[in-house]
Every structure is written in C-alpha cells, then in structure tokens.
Design a protein around this motif. Structure first.
Motif, PDB file in Angstrom:
ATOM      1  N   LEU A  84       0.815  -1.215   0.000  1.00  0.00           N
ATOM      2  CA  LEU A  84       0.000   0.000   0.000  1.00  0.00           C
ATOM      3  C   LEU A  84       0.845   1.260   0.000  1.00  0.00           C
ATOM      4  O   LEU A  84       0.594   2.177  -0.764  1.00  0.00           O
ATOM      5  N   GLY A  85       1.831   1.338   0.842  1.00  0.00           N
ATOM      6  CA  GLY A  85       2.572   2.579   1.003  1.00  0.00           C
ATOM      7  C   GLY A  85       3.862   2.629   0.202  1.00  0.00           C
ATOM      8  O   GLY A  85       4.889   2.978   0.741  1.00  0.00           O
ATOM      9  N   ASP A 115     -10.837  -2.223   2.896  1.00  0.00           N
ATOM     10  CA  ASP A 115     -11.280  -1.162   3.792  1.00  0.00           C
ATOM     11  C   ASP A 115     -12.182  -1.732   4.879  1.00  0.00           C
ATOM     12  O   ASP A 115     -11.996  -1.468   6.068  1.00  0.00           O
ATOM     13  N   GLU A 144      -5.938   3.746   9.798  1.00  0.00           N
ATOM     14  CA  GLU A 144      -5.225   4.524   8.783  1.00  0.00           C
ATOM     15  C   GLU A 144      -5.128   3.753   7.468  1.00  0.00           C
ATOM     16  O   GLU A 144      -5.313   4.325   6.391  1.00  0.00           O
ATOM     17  N   THR A 145      -4.858   2.469   7.563  1.00  0.00           N
ATOM     18  CA  THR A 145      -4.776   1.636   6.367  1.00  0.00           C
ATOM     19  C   THR A 145      -6.131   1.549   5.686  1.00  0.00           C
ATOM     20  O   THR A 145      -6.229   1.634   4.454  1.00  0.00           O
ATOM     21  N   HIS A 163      -8.398   3.794   5.754  1.00  0.00           N
ATOM     22  CA  HIS A 163      -8.629   5.093   5.135  1.00  0.00           C
ATOM     23  C   HIS A 163      -7.901   5.200   3.789  1.00  0.00           C
ATOM     24  O   HIS A 163      -8.428   5.753   2.825  1.00  0.00           O
ATOM     25  N   LYS A 164      -6.694   4.643   3.714  1.00  0.00           N
ATOM     26  CA  LYS A 164      -5.950   4.657   2.443  1.00  0.00           C
ATOM     27  C   LYS A 164      -6.699   3.880   1.373  1.00  0.00           C
ATOM     28  O   LYS A 164      -6.778   4.314   0.223  1.00  0.00           O
ATOM     29  N   TYR A 165      -7.254   2.740   1.758  1.00  0.00           N
ATOM     30  CA  TYR A 165      -8.030   1.967   0.784  1.00  0.00           C
ATOM     31  C   TYR A 165      -9.331   2.675   0.434  1.00  0.00           C
ATOM     32  O   TYR A 165      -9.766   2.637  -0.715  1.00  0.00           O
ATOM     33  N   ARG A 196      -9.836   5.759   0.136  1.00  0.00           N
ATOM     34  CA  ARG A 196      -9.568   6.813  -0.851  1.00  0.00           C
ATOM     35  C   ARG A 196      -9.432   6.253  -2.266  1.00  0.00           C
ATOM     36  O   ARG A 196      -9.570   6.990  -3.236  1.00  0.00           O
ATOM     37  N   GLN A 197      -9.156   4.954  -2.418  1.00  0.00           N
ATOM     38  CA  GLN A 197      -9.001   4.349  -3.727  1.00  0.00           C
ATOM     39  C   GLN A 197     -10.333   3.915  -4.344  1.00  0.00           C
ATOM     40  O   GLN A 197     -10.375   3.536  -5.493  1.00  0.00           O
TER      41      GLN A 197
END
Length: 117
Positions: free
Chosen positions: A27-28, A49, A102-103, A105-107, A109-110
């Motif tokens: 992911l990062g 997510d 947090e992880t 949230h990153k997904y 956004r995708q």
C-alpha cells in the motif's frame, strides 16, 4: 491468572502478525524509490477497507476491556504489576487499531465515489 496472561499474549501475537502481514501488501510504496506500485481493483479496495475497519473495531474493544481489567486490578494492592502490564497491552492494541484505521482510510480513498461497505 497464568491462563489469562497466555491468552492475552497470544492475542497480541496474533494481532501483531495480522498487522505485519497487512502492512506488507504494497500500500505505502514510494514512487521516487523506483519500487513498483501495486494497484487494486475497486472491489478489492472496498473489501480491504471493510476488513481493516473491522480489525480496528475488534482491537479497540479488546483494548477497552484490558483497560477495565487494569482499573480493577489497580484496586488490589497485590496486582499492581498485572495492572501495569494490562495497560501496556491496551496501549499497544490501541496503536494497532489506529494503524488499521489509517490503512482502511488509504483503501477508502481508492474507491470510486467513496463507495464502501
């Protein structure tokens, strides 16, 4: 007491292993380092997510439970050390829950149009 301590220890190991394995899913990645970027489909992002949000919820609930146990143990003079250990575990679980959130949230956004489960 020892059985309970073993269960808590096992829970922490499982949580750490789950988060460690999840952190390795690409992911990062950093574009400037020349590493390949791993793309996921919208449905995979929704599923990940949802999974990470569930994991964060479970970890927060468990941390809350450990904090309550630590507060009860603080009332007894012979179990202050046990209470301190429980509080450390609860803090670690809260940090793991924050990482999972947090992880997620990153997904999130995708996902197109922010469509989540």
């Amino acid at each position: 007491m020892r059985v309970r301590a073993l269960i808590y220890g096992f829970t922490m190991v499982v949580a750490a292993a789950a988060l460690g394995g999840c952190a390795a899913d690409g992911l990062g990645t950093n574009l400037s380092s020349g590493e390949a970027v791993k793309l996921v489909t919208a449905q995979e992002a929704v599923d990940r997510d949802f999974g990470y949000r569930q994991q964060a919820t479970v970890l927060r609930d468990r941390a809350w439970s450990l904090e309550l146990e630590a507060q009860v143990a603080m009332q007894r003079p012979d179990s202050k050390e046990e209470a301190t250990i429980s509080m450390r575990k609860a803090r670690a679980m809260r940090m793991a829950a924050d990482t999972a959130e947090e992880t997620a949230h990153k997904y999130r956004r995708q996902v197109p149009h922010n469509q989540v489960n």
